[in-house]
Scaffold this motif. Structure first.
Motif, short mmCIF file in Angstrom:
data_model
loop_
_atom_site.label_atom_id
_atom_site.label_comp_id
_atom_site.label_asym_id
_atom_site.label_seq_id
_atom_site.Cartn_x
_atom_site.Cartn_y
_atom_site.Cartn_z
N VAL A 46 0.71 -1.10 0.06
CA VAL A 46 -0.02 -0.10 0.04
C VAL A 46 0.93 1.31 -0.05
O VAL A 46 1.73 1.29 0.88
N GLY A 47 0.56 2.21 -0.80
CA GLY A 47 0.98 3.51 -0.78
C GLY A 47 2.45 3.80 -0.91
O GLY A 47 2.98 4.94 -0.62
N ALA A 48 3.16 2.87 -1.96
CA ALA A 48 4.51 3.13 -2.13
C ALA A 48 4.66 3.88 -3.46
O ALA A 48 3.71 4.00 -4.27
N MET A 49 5.98 4.25 -3.82
CA MET A 49 6.20 4.57 -5.03
C MET A 49 6.04 3.26 -6.08
O MET A 49 5.54 3.54 -7.28
N THR A 50 6.73 2.36 -5.63
CA THR A 50 6.66 0.92 -6.40
C THR A 50 6.27 -0.19 -5.26
O THR A 50 6.83 -0.24 -4.57
N GLY A 51 5.10 -0.71 -5.88
CA GLY A 51 4.71 -2.04 -4.90
C GLY A 51 5.97 -3.03 -5.02
O GLY A 51 6.21 -3.43 -4.03
N VAL A 52 6.22 -3.53 -6.28
CA VAL A 52 7.31 -4.57 -6.41
C VAL A 52 8.10 -4.15 -7.65
O VAL A 52 7.59 -3.69 -8.65
N ARG A 53 9.52 -4.20 -7.37
CA ARG A 53 10.10 -3.59 -8.45
C ARG A 53 11.30 -4.98 -8.74
O ARG A 53 11.92 -5.44 -7.78
N LEU A 54 11.36 -5.46 -9.85
CA LEU A 54 12.24 -6.48 -10.34
C LEU A 54 13.31 -5.80 -11.26
O LEU A 54 12.85 -5.11 -12.29
N THR A 55 14.56 -5.70 -10.97
CA THR A 55 15.68 -5.50 -12.00
C THR A 55 16.62 -6.48 -12.20
O THR A 55 17.46 -6.87 -11.17
N THR A 56 16.55 -6.86 -13.37
CA THR A 56 17.64 -8.12 -13.70
C THR A 56 17.42 -9.31 -12.81
O THR A 56 18.24 -9.86 -12.17
N ALA A 57 15.99 -9.54 -12.65
CA ALA A 57 15.68 -10.74 -12.00
C ALA A 57 14.89 -11.78 -12.48
O ALA A 57 13.50 -11.44 -12.99
N ASP A 58 15.46 -12.63 -13.04
CA ASP A 58 14.87 -13.70 -13.89
C ASP A 58 13.95 -14.79 -13.00
O ASP A 58 14.09 -14.68 -11.80
N ILE A 106 -2.49 -4.79 -4.59
CA ILE A 106 -1.58 -3.74 -4.46
C ILE A 106 -2.29 -2.48 -4.67
O ILE A 106 -3.07 -2.30 -5.75
N ASP A 107 -2.29 -1.35 -3.82
CA ASP A 107 -3.19 -0.35 -3.79
C ASP A 107 -2.50 1.10 -3.46
O ASP A 107 -1.60 1.09 -2.63
N GLY A 108 -2.83 1.89 -4.41
CA GLY A 108 -2.31 3.42 -4.19
C GLY A 108 -0.92 3.68 -4.32
O GLY A 108 -0.32 4.37 -3.82
N CYS A 109 -0.15 2.95 -5.14
CA CYS A 109 1.27 3.08 -5.21
C CYS A 109 1.32 3.74 -6.86
O CYS A 109 0.23 3.83 -7.75
N ALA A 110 2.30 4.51 -7.01
CA ALA A 110 2.63 5.13 -8.37
C ALA A 110 2.97 4.12 -9.37
O ALA A 110 2.22 4.20 -10.23
N ILE A 111 3.44 2.99 -9.16
CA ILE A 111 3.43 1.98 -9.93
C ILE A 111 3.29 0.41 -8.96
O ILE A 111 4.01 0.47 -8.36
N GLY A 112 2.24 -0.38 -9.42
CA GLY A 112 2.09 -1.33 -8.87
C GLY A 112 3.14 -2.24 -8.99
O GLY A 112 3.78 -2.94 -7.93
N ILE A 113 3.54 -3.03 -10.31
CA ILE A 113 4.75 -3.71 -10.26
C ILE A 113 5.61 -3.23 -11.43
O ILE A 113 4.93 -2.81 -12.51
N SER A 114 6.81 -3.06 -11.26
CA SER A 114 7.66 -2.78 -12.09
C SER A 114 8.69 -3.71 -12.41
O SER A 114 9.21 -4.14 -11.57
N ALA A 115 9.05 -3.90 -13.59
CA ALA A 115 10.12 -4.93 -14.10
C ALA A 115 10.82 -4.44 -15.23
O ALA A 115 10.29 -3.80 -16.10
N SER A 116 12.29 -4.57 -14.89
CA SER A 116 13.14 -4.06 -16.14
C SER A 116 14.16 -5.09 -16.23
O SER A 116 14.87 -5.71 -15.48
N THR A 126 -4.64 -8.03 -7.79
CA THR A 126 -5.42 -7.01 -7.99
C THR A 126 -4.77 -5.63 -7.65
O THR A 126 -4.04 -5.48 -6.36
N ILE A 127 -4.84 -4.93 -8.71
CA ILE A 127 -4.07 -3.50 -8.57
C ILE A 127 -4.87 -2.52 -8.76
O ILE A 127 -5.48 -2.20 -9.68
N SER A 128 -4.98 -1.39 -7.79
CA SER A 128 -6.10 -0.52 -7.86
C SER A 128 -5.41 0.92 -7.43
O SER A 128 -4.22 1.00 -6.73
N ASN A 129 -5.93 1.80 -7.85
CA ASN A 129 -5.75 3.23 -7.41
C ASN A 129 -4.12 3.60 -7.64
O ASN A 129 -3.46 4.42 -6.88
N CYS A 130 -3.57 2.95 -8.78
CA CYS A 130 -2.14 3.45 -8.86
C CYS A 130 -2.06 4.22 -10.16
O CYS A 130 -2.72 4.17 -11.11
#
Length: 221
Positions: A103-115, A124-134, A145-149
């Motif tokens: 809840v309420g984060a800039m990013t809920g889940v962040r994956l970076t070079t994570a296979d 996931i609620d109220g985040c700037a980005i719910g799930i971010s992967a790069s 369930t991703i809401s209010n992002c």
């Protein structure tokens, strides 16, 4: 005073009907409520590298193999418009993030070079980005369930990243993807390494041939 037999029969029928109704199973919604996840509140999770999958970092089971992935589940992580709830980077271990409430984060889940990641059955609620992967390959995000992002799911330069069965509610943008270029960074590095190795071998061969012919290299003349 005698009670009429008909009245006694009517009371018995009503009693049996009430007993039958009370014995029926609870509605599905009530059962779902009873089976809802009881989250445990904790601080953010940061995993960087294969060795960082520890109990301290929210891992509850697993060994990181394909048939026994690390499991991160049951956590509730709340921010106030800052930070990342769960960050995983620089790993090729198999892992699953499930049944978490972020809840309420800039990013809920962040994956970076994570296979080999799977994000599933989470809220996931109220985040700037719910799930971010790069740069995270052979992974998935499903049945969340991703809401209010601002953005529900954001993929950047990922290969074989499946997104399926998620529920999006009141997001400014549900899904965003920047696809892989025609050649990835990893592929480019491999090409450059092959070229460098080939040039090195050519120089060595050239020096060897000059030595065999008795002519010193040009810089020695």
């Amino acid at each position: 005073m005698r009670v009429p037999v008909a009245l006694i029969s009517l009371v018995m029928v009503v009693t049996m009907a009430v007993t039958s109704v009370s014995a029926q199973p609870a509605p599905a919604s009530d059962m779902a409520t009873e089976l809802a996840v009881e989250y445990v509140v904790r601080d953010r999770i940061v995993i960087s590298g294969n060795d960082a999958f520890t109990e301290e970092n929210g891992v509850v089971s697993g060994t990181g193999r394909s048939d026994d992935p690390y499991i991160i589940e049951g956590w509730e992580i709340v921010f106030n418009n800052t930070g990342t709830c769960i960050s995983v980077s620089e790993t090729d271990r198999h892992f699953v993030v499930r049944d978490v409430h972020l809840v309420g984060a800039m990013t809920g889940v962040r994956l970076t070079t994570a296979d080999h990641a799977r994000i599933t059955d989470s809220i996931i609620d109220g985040c700037a980005i719910g799930i971010s992967a790069s740069y995270s390959d052979v992974s998935s995000a499903d049945h969340n369930t991703i809401s209010n992002c601002s953005v529900g799911i954001s993929l950047r330069y990922c290969d074989e990243f499946d997104v399926d069965g998620n529920t999006y509610l009141n997001n400014e943008e549900d899904f965003r993807e920047i696809p892989l270029p025609w050649i990835t960074t990893r592929q480019a590095n491999l090409v450059f390494a092959v070229i460098a190795a080939g040039l090195g071998a050519f120089v060595i061969l050239l020096v060897y041939m000059r030595m065999r012919s008795g002519k010193p290299p040009a810089d020695e003349q």
